[in-house]
Design a protein around this motif. Structure first.
Motif, PDB file in Angstrom:
ATOM      1  N   ALA A 132       0.839  -1.199   0.000  1.00  0.00           N
ATOM      2  CA  ALA A 132       0.000   0.000   0.000  1.00  0.00           C
ATOM      3  C   ALA A 132       0.869   1.242   0.000  1.00  0.00           C
ATOM      4  CB  ALA A 132      -0.914   0.010   1.215  1.00  0.00           C
ATOM      5  N   GLN A 133       0.236   2.364  -0.293  1.00  0.00           N
ATOM      6  CA  GLN A 133       0.861   3.675  -0.171  1.00  0.00           C
ATOM      7  C   GLN A 133      -0.087   4.576   0.594  1.00  0.00           C
ATOM      8  OE1 GLN A 133       2.488   5.467  -3.643  1.00  0.00           O
ATOM      9  NE2 GLN A 133       3.640   3.643  -4.218  1.00  0.00           N
ATOM     10  N   LEU A 134       0.479   5.470   1.370  1.00  0.00           N
ATOM     11  CA  LEU A 134      -0.307   6.406   2.160  1.00  0.00           C
ATOM     12  C   LEU A 134      -0.273   7.777   1.506  1.00  0.00           C
ATOM     13  CD1 LEU A 134       1.025   5.434   5.689  1.00  0.00           C
ATOM     14  CD2 LEU A 134      -1.033   4.618   4.558  1.00  0.00           C
ATOM     15  N   GLU A 135      -1.434   8.381   1.327  1.00  0.00           N
ATOM     16  CA  GLU A 135      -1.514   9.735   0.797  1.00  0.00           C
ATOM     17  C   GLU A 135      -1.413  10.699   1.978  1.00  0.00           C
ATOM     18  OE1 GLU A 135      -4.390  10.719  -2.427  1.00  0.00           O
ATOM     19  OE2 GLU A 135      -5.106  12.155  -0.931  1.00  0.00           O
ATOM     20  N   VAL A 136      -0.384  11.552   1.934  1.00  0.00           N
ATOM     21  CA  VAL A 136      -0.044  12.398   3.068  1.00  0.00           C
ATOM     22  C   VAL A 136       0.106  13.834   2.594  1.00  0.00           C
ATOM     23  CG1 VAL A 136       1.682  12.777   4.875  1.00  0.00           C
ATOM     24  CG2 VAL A 136       1.200  10.469   4.101  1.00  0.00           C
TER      25      VAL A 136
END
Length: 164
Positions: free
Chosen positions: A92-96
């Protein structure tokens, strides 16, 4: 005198329903008018609705949000059930928001630990339904936001979700 008293006691007047009907009509008209006033922005609105929507469309076309992405290393989780699919590969990737990238990068091991613990508790039956990914994604995002703070991570993007 006794004859006149007898006549009034035998014929009591029936109450009129006209005030009830007028009250009901006025309540409906007032409620509808109040709804329209609030919905159109005449009450409790800081600016006309048409101007606000036009400005929103202009800003959404011109500028993208200032966000960055923190990639989580792919990991494999063993599921609790003894079904045909017992392993899950997840990435996964986190949108920050850009100003919180360094802070989220520092707690990445804790994020992976929380996600790993949550995914290990699932069974294959929890994952195999068609709408499972939406529910799981929401649950994982909420857990990540508890670790990092709700304003630091705005979304979780699932890059890999493979049962084997």
């Amino acid at each position: 005198m006794t004859d006149s008293n007898v006549e009034t006691e035998d014929a009591p007047k029936k109450a009129s329903k006209l005030p009830l009907i007028i009250g009901l009509v006025l309540a409906l008209v007032g409620g509808g008018g109040g709804f329209f006033a609030v919905y159109s922005g005449m009450l409790f609105g800081s600016e006309p609705a048409s101007t606000a929507s036009a400005e929103t469309v202009e800003t959404s076309k011109d500028a993208l949000p200032d966000v960055g992405y923190v990639a989580l290393a792919p990991f494999i989780v063993s599921l609790t059930s003894d079904g045909p699919a017992s392993l899950l590969r997840f990435a996964a990737q986190l949108e920050v928001p850009h100003e919180h990238l360094d802070e989220v990068e520092r707690v990445k091991p804790r994020i992976i630990d929380v996600l790993n613990g949550y995914l290990r508790a699932l069974s294959a039956e929890d994952i195999e339904s068609p709408d499972a990914l939406v529910k799981l994604r929401a649950q994982m995002l909420r857990r990540v936001q508890i670790v990092t703070g709700s304003e630091r991570v705005s979304d979780l993007l699932v890059m890999e979700f493979v049962l084997s």
